[in-house]
Design a protein around this motif. Sequence first.
Motif, PDB file in Angstrom:
ATOM      1  N   GLU A   1       0.315  91.631 -62.909  1.00  0.00           N
ATOM      2  CA  GLU A   1       1.727  91.273 -62.739  1.00  0.00           C
ATOM      3  C   GLU A   1       1.929  89.801 -63.067  1.00  0.00           C
ATOM      4  O   GLU A   1       1.093  88.960 -62.760  1.00  0.00           O
ATOM      5  CB  GLU A   1       2.161  91.529 -61.286  1.00  0.00           C
ATOM      6  CG  GLU A   1       2.073  92.990 -60.872  1.00  0.00           C
ATOM      7  CD  GLU A   1       2.496  93.175 -59.424  1.00  0.00           C
ATOM      8  OE1 GLU A   1       2.806  92.142 -58.790  1.00  0.00           O
ATOM      9  OE2 GLU A   1       2.482  94.323 -58.955  1.00  0.00           O
ATOM     10  N   GLU A   2       3.076  89.579 -63.695  1.00  0.00           N
ATOM     11  CA  GLU A   2       3.350  88.197 -64.055  1.00  0.00           C
ATOM     12  C   GLU A   2       3.708  87.380 -62.804  1.00  0.00           C
ATOM     13  O   GLU A   2       4.489  87.831 -61.962  1.00  0.00           O
ATOM     14  CB  GLU A   2       4.519  88.140 -65.044  1.00  0.00           C
ATOM     15  CG  GLU A   2       4.204  88.801 -66.379  1.00  0.00           C
ATOM     16  CD  GLU A   2       5.373  88.651 -67.332  1.00  0.00           C
ATOM     17  OE1 GLU A   2       6.390  88.045 -66.922  1.00  0.00           O
ATOM     18  OE2 GLU A   2       5.254  89.107 -68.488  1.00  0.00           O
ATOM     19  N   ARG A   3       3.143  86.245 -62.725  1.00  0.00           N
ATOM     20  CA  ARG A   3       3.394  85.376 -61.580  1.00  0.00           C
ATOM     21  C   ARG A   3       4.765  84.701 -61.746  1.00  0.00           C
ATOM     22  O   ARG A   3       5.160  84.323 -62.857  1.00  0.00           O
ATOM     23  CB  ARG A   3       2.331  84.298 -61.469  1.00  0.00           C
ATOM     24  CG  ARG A   3       0.953  84.860 -61.172  1.00  0.00           C
ATOM     25  CD  ARG A   3      -0.035  83.710 -61.055  1.00  0.00           C
ATOM     26  NE  ARG A   3      -1.368  84.219 -60.757  1.00  0.00           N
ATOM     27  CZ  ARG A   3      -2.435  83.428 -60.618  1.00  0.00           C
ATOM     28  NH1 ARG A   3      -2.282  82.116 -60.756  1.00  0.00           N
ATOM     29  NH2 ARG A   3      -3.602  83.965 -60.342  1.00  0.00           N
ATOM     30  N   PRO A   4       5.519  84.558 -60.652  1.00  0.00           N
ATOM     31  CA  PRO A   4       6.826  83.874 -60.762  1.00  0.00           C
ATOM     32  C   PRO A   4       6.632  82.399 -61.086  1.00  0.00           C
ATOM     33  O   PRO A   4       5.647  81.780 -60.692  1.00  0.00           O
ATOM     34  CB  PRO A   4       7.451  84.056 -59.375  1.00  0.00           C
ATOM     35  CG  PRO A   4       6.276  84.266 -58.467  1.00  0.00           C
ATOM     36  CD  PRO A   4       5.250  84.999 -59.278  1.00  0.00           C
ATOM     37  N   ALA A   5       7.593  81.903 -61.819  1.00  0.00           N
ATOM     38  CA  ALA A   5       7.510  80.483 -62.196  1.00  0.00           C
ATOM     39  C   ALA A   5       7.636  79.595 -60.960  1.00  0.00           C
ATOM     40  O   ALA A   5       8.366  79.906 -60.023  1.00  0.00           O
ATOM     41  CB  ALA A   5       8.607  80.141 -63.196  1.00  0.00           C
ATOM     42  N   ARG A   6       6.919  78.544 -60.970  1.00  0.00           N
ATOM     43  CA  ARG A   6       6.941  77.620 -59.839  1.00  0.00           C
ATOM     44  C   ARG A   6       8.267  76.843 -59.829  1.00  0.00           C
ATOM     45  O   ARG A   6       8.835  76.524 -60.883  1.00  0.00           O
ATOM     46  CB  ARG A   6       5.804  76.620 -59.921  1.00  0.00           C
ATOM     47  CG  ARG A   6       4.432  77.252 -59.742  1.00  0.00           C
ATOM     48  CD  ARG A   6       3.373  76.161 -59.773  1.00  0.00           C
ATOM     49  NE  ARG A   6       2.054  76.731 -59.554  1.00  0.00           N
ATOM     50  CZ  ARG A   6       0.940  76.012 -59.527  1.00  0.00           C
ATOM     51  NH1 ARG A   6       1.025  74.691 -59.694  1.00  0.00           N
ATOM     52  NH2 ARG A   6      -0.216  76.586 -59.322  1.00  0.00           N
ATOM     53  N   ASP A   7       8.774  76.582 -58.612  1.00  0.00           N
ATOM     54  CA  ASP A   7      10.000  75.775 -58.477  1.00  0.00           C
ATOM     55  C   ASP A   7       9.704  74.344 -58.896  1.00  0.00           C
ATOM     56  O   ASP A   7       8.641  73.795 -58.574  1.00  0.00           O
ATOM     57  CB  ASP A   7      10.498  75.789 -57.028  1.00  0.00           C
ATOM     58  CG  ASP A   7      10.880  77.207 -56.590  1.00  0.00           C
ATOM     59  OD1 ASP A   7      11.188  78.014 -57.489  1.00  0.00           O
ATOM     60  OD2 ASP A   7      10.827  77.485 -55.368  1.00  0.00           O
ATOM     61  N   GLU A   8      10.673  73.782 -59.537  1.00  0.00           N
ATOM     62  CA  GLU A   8      10.480  72.410 -59.962  1.00  0.00           C
ATOM     63  C   GLU A   8      10.545  71.462 -58.757  1.00  0.00           C
ATOM     64  O   GLU A   8      11.384  71.621 -57.878  1.00  0.00           O
ATOM     65  CB  GLU A   8      11.566  72.015 -60.967  1.00  0.00           C
ATOM     66  CG  GLU A   8      11.475  72.796 -62.276  1.00  0.00           C
ATOM     67  CD  GLU A   8      12.517  72.309 -63.260  1.00  0.00           C
ATOM     68  OE1 GLU A   8      13.271  71.384 -62.890  1.00  0.00           O
ATOM     69  OE2 GLU A   8      12.549  72.830 -64.378  1.00  0.00           O
ATOM     70  N   ARG A   9       9.649  70.518 -58.756  1.00  0.00           N
ATOM     71  CA  ARG A   9       9.594  69.548 -57.659  1.00  0.00           C
ATOM     72  C   ARG A   9      10.752  68.549 -57.817  1.00  0.00           C
ATOM     73  O   ARG A   9      11.076  68.143 -58.946  1.00  0.00           O
ATOM     74  CB  ARG A   9       8.281  68.783 -57.661  1.00  0.00           C
ATOM     75  CG  ARG A   9       7.080  69.661 -57.374  1.00  0.00           C
ATOM     76  CD  ARG A   9       5.838  68.815 -57.357  1.00  0.00           C
ATOM     77  NE  ARG A   9       4.674  69.627 -57.056  1.00  0.00           N
ATOM     78  CZ  ARG A   9       3.422  69.138 -57.007  1.00  0.00           C
ATOM     79  NH1 ARG A   9       3.239  67.842 -57.240  1.00  0.00           N
ATOM     80  NH2 ARG A   9       2.433  69.930 -56.727  1.00  0.00           N
TER      81      ARG A   9
END
Length: 490
Positions: A426-434
């Motif tokens: 499964e594709e991992r969700p994109a990380r939130d921008e800091r």
Amino acid sequence: MTFADLGLSDELQRAVNESGYTEPTPIQASAIPSILMGRDLVAVAQTGTGKTAAFVLPMIDILGEGRSRARMPRTLILEPTRELAAQVAENFEKYGKYHKLSMALLIGGVSMGDQTAALEKGVDVLIATPGRLMDLFGRGKILLTGCSMLVIDEADRMLDMGFIPDIEEICTKLPKTRQTLLFSATMPPPIKKLADKFLDNPKTIEVARPATANINIKQWLVPVTAAKKRDRLIALLRSEDVQTGIIFSNRKTTVRELNKALQRAGFASSEIHGDMEQSQRIAELDRFKKGEVKILVASDVAARGIDIKGVSHVFNFDAPWHPDDYIHRIGRTGRAGATGIAFTFATPDDAENIQNIEKLTGLKIERYEPGDAPVADDVAAPQEAAPRGRGRAKKPAAKPVAAPVEVEAAPVEAERPSRTPRPPREERPARDERPAREARPPREERPARDSRPPRDERPARTEQPPLADAPDDGGWNGPMPSFLLAKITE
């Protein structure tokens, strides 16, 4: 010729016949009449020819007359090792069972109190190693003034072990009017000098050329590398018809390690070396004689004088350092007219030792090629034995088995079920921008430091009077006390 022709007593002939001997060996036939006549004797003969009986039998008849006195043995036999001394004692018990003779055995590793008690009762025959004899003599437990016969057995071995100075000292404590017998397998110059010094016009008997091996022993030299010696030995033990065998090594540590390796390989083996207690060594020898163990791993402590019937093979796991030891080692087989086989393992580092052995014996030892005996791995499987011979044996046609194994491996791999494909990850969700970091406020500037006022100038130092005008303080190094300064200035 029979033992009756040698002039022995009827009781002694009876004991010899019960032991299974009917005809004397050449050394016995030559030595016994001269000993009975009271002559000094130098006998040179290869090991296994019956030297022990050559002096034990006439000594028993000579001691038949007279009686022993406390602490004064009538005869003395010097032996280089404990095992050889114990064997001579066994010969006296076997051949002298119809004579009332007393005997004492003085060897190391045994309680000195029991030996002293035996000497107090008086003995006809004293069998001793030089070290223990000198120890008890120094304690005043033995008097050698009544000794009428001295036997120095295995004189060349005495030389190797450094006992010649002790023997010379012992000879000076014996009466000058005595009979001295010297037996040896070889006759190096120091032994010849000893014989010339302490023997009186001796008769010399030489039944075989010095340092010659028994012709009944088939000798083989096995070229091998140091890493393959143990495997090679196990292979020979399994391929040869080894009824009872003795394996010799130069080091006691090798004896212990090799015995453990043979026991792990399934052989009924035991060991004997100089670090063992005397009771343990005797016990292991008895087990070997009784057949409880078939293989005896030994150091050179068992190379001489150990007479064990039926030893079919001797293996020199280490080539002996001294060529004389080779003669004595292989002499443990082929005794009393029997045949024997001796294998000597030789690494490239042993080339000089082998040359010295062949130079001493005058014979070139036949090489045992690697093809003459299977390797240890081949012997483990029941296969047909390769033909014996000097040439390299041909490899059997059935030996290469790699091809059938590869052919069978292919279908085995084809029958395996294919692996089920793994589901895609499964594709991992994109990380939130800091969030961006807040900008730090600029640092406040520090106020400049006030300038310091200039230092006041120091006043000039007052001039001190010259040294000549200074008062003499008499060598005082510290400050001058005021009361003393006033005293001086007055």
